[in-house]
Design a protein around this motif. Structure first.
Motif, PDB file in Angstrom:
ATOM      1  N   ARG A   1      39.725  44.010  44.299  1.00 10.10           N
ATOM      2  CA  ARG A   1      40.228  42.652  43.998  1.00 10.10           C
ATOM      3  C   ARG A   1      41.582  42.678  43.307  1.00 10.10           C
ATOM      4  O   ARG A   1      42.298  41.691  43.302  1.00 10.10           O
ATOM      5  N   MET A   2      41.907  43.825  42.653  1.00 10.32           N
ATOM      6  CA  MET A   2      43.117  43.866  41.816  1.00 10.32           C
ATOM      7  C   MET A   2      44.309  44.350  42.614  1.00 10.32           C
ATOM      8  O   MET A   2      44.173  45.201  43.485  1.00 10.32           O
ATOM      9  N   SER A   3      45.487  43.836  42.254  1.00 14.59           N
ATOM     10  CA  SER A   3      46.681  44.426  42.866  1.00 14.59           C
ATOM     11  C   SER A   3      47.251  45.422  41.869  1.00 14.59           C
ATOM     12  O   SER A   3      47.262  45.179  40.654  1.00 14.59           O
ATOM     13  N   GLY A   4      47.674  46.558  42.400  1.00 12.88           N
ATOM     14  CA  GLY A   4      48.326  47.558  41.557  1.00 12.88           C
ATOM     15  C   GLY A   4      47.392  48.381  40.699  1.00 12.88           C
ATOM     16  O   GLY A   4      47.839  49.004  39.741  1.00 12.88           O
ATOM     17  N   ASN A   5      46.111  48.402  41.010  1.00 12.42           N
ATOM     18  CA  ASN A   5      45.221  49.271  40.227  1.00 12.42           C
ATOM     19  C   ASN A   5      45.566  50.736  40.547  1.00 12.42           C
ATOM     20  O   ASN A   5      45.618  51.129  41.712  1.00 12.42           O
TER      21      ASN A   5
ATOM     22  N   LYS B   1      43.228  52.793  43.036  1.00 16.22           N
ATOM     23  CA  LYS B   1      42.800  52.132  44.279  1.00 16.22           C
ATOM     24  C   LYS B   1      42.345  53.148  45.342  1.00 16.22           C
ATOM     25  O   LYS B   1      41.260  53.033  45.908  1.00 16.22           O
TER      26      LYS B   1
ATOM     27  N   ASP C   1      38.571  42.345  34.476  1.00 21.61           N
ATOM     28  CA  ASP C   1      38.122  41.613  35.667  1.00 21.61           C
ATOM     29  C   ASP C   1      36.862  40.809  35.321  1.00 21.61           C
ATOM     30  O   ASP C   1      35.866  41.370  34.856  1.00 21.61           O
TER      31      ASP C   1
END
Ligand SMILES: Cc1cc2nc3c(=O)[nH]c(=O)nc-3n(C[C@H](O)[C@H](O)[C@H](O)COP(=O)(O)O)c2cc1C
Length: 187
Positions: free
Chosen positions: A70-74, A77, A141
């Motif tokens: 769901r996260m951007s830039g984790n 990933k 989150d």
């Protein structure tokens, strides 16, 4: 060499485990060792969530994967997203080390001290361990927090600084990698 030095030198990160569960009493020793670590100004903000149920540990992996997606830039990933990733390397016990950051400015090193104490206590009992770092990256989150609080009774508002897998190693304990750190002495 005294026993503590021997345990320090024998502790290694283990990433392959037997399914056999650690007795509850030994798990309690590990938790106690963590809670006896030093903390800045003796604020003792450390909390340890112990998960010993395979289905729930598998849920932690699934919820982490969903939160990372769901996260951007984790930063994890690719690592967490890979099919083989699990938070516990198959170990039967998983612990989440968190702290109430409103009570102290040293929560992160406090948790690190707790974790190393836990690893050493585990090794002294012939139990393997490995630090697992990815959970802290999704602590903000909302879905992951809801899961932690509802299913694992995780204290609301706490911040995760590290997690660890514990179990009996499959095969021998790994050998220590060569030491690269150094010291300089002035006497
Ligand atoms: C802050 C920290 C984070 C770590 N995160 C992970 C991790 O997410 N996954 C993992 O397999 N090992 C993790 N490790 C374990 C290191 O990879 C390991 O300590 C290092 O390779 C040296 O091996 P040793 O523990 O056997 O001495 C972490 C260790 C530390 C101190």
């Amino acid at each position: 060499m005294n026993e503590v030095m021997q345990t320090i030198k024998q502790r290694r990160s283990v990433r392959k485990y037997q399914a056999r569960q650690i007795p509850q009493e030994e798990c309690r020793n590990i938790v106690e060792a963590g809670l006896y670590g030093p903390t800045g100004m003796n604020r003792q903000p450390v909390h340890i969530t112990v998960v010993r149920n395979k289905e729930l540990i598998d849920r932690v992996t699934l919820e982490l994967k969903a939160a990372v997606a769901r996260m951007s830039g984790n930063p994890y990933k690719d690592y967490v997203g890979s099919g083989t990733y699990s938070v516990n390397f198959g170990a039967p016990t998983f612990m989440i080390v968190s702290a109430d950051v409103s009570r102290t400015g040293t929560a992160e090193p406090d948790c690190a001290c707790a974790l190393e104490n836990m690893f050493l206590a585990a090794r002294s009992l012939e139990i393997g361990s490995c630090w697992v770092h990815q959970l802290g990256s999704v602590g903000g989150d909302a879905g992951f927090q809801a899961f932690l609080q509802k299913e694992l009774a995780f204290p609301a508002g706490n911040v995760i600084f590290g997690c660890a897998a514990f179990g009996y190693p499959e095969g021998d304990f790994p050998k220590a990698p060569p030491r690269r750190g150094g010291s300089n002495w002035v006497e």
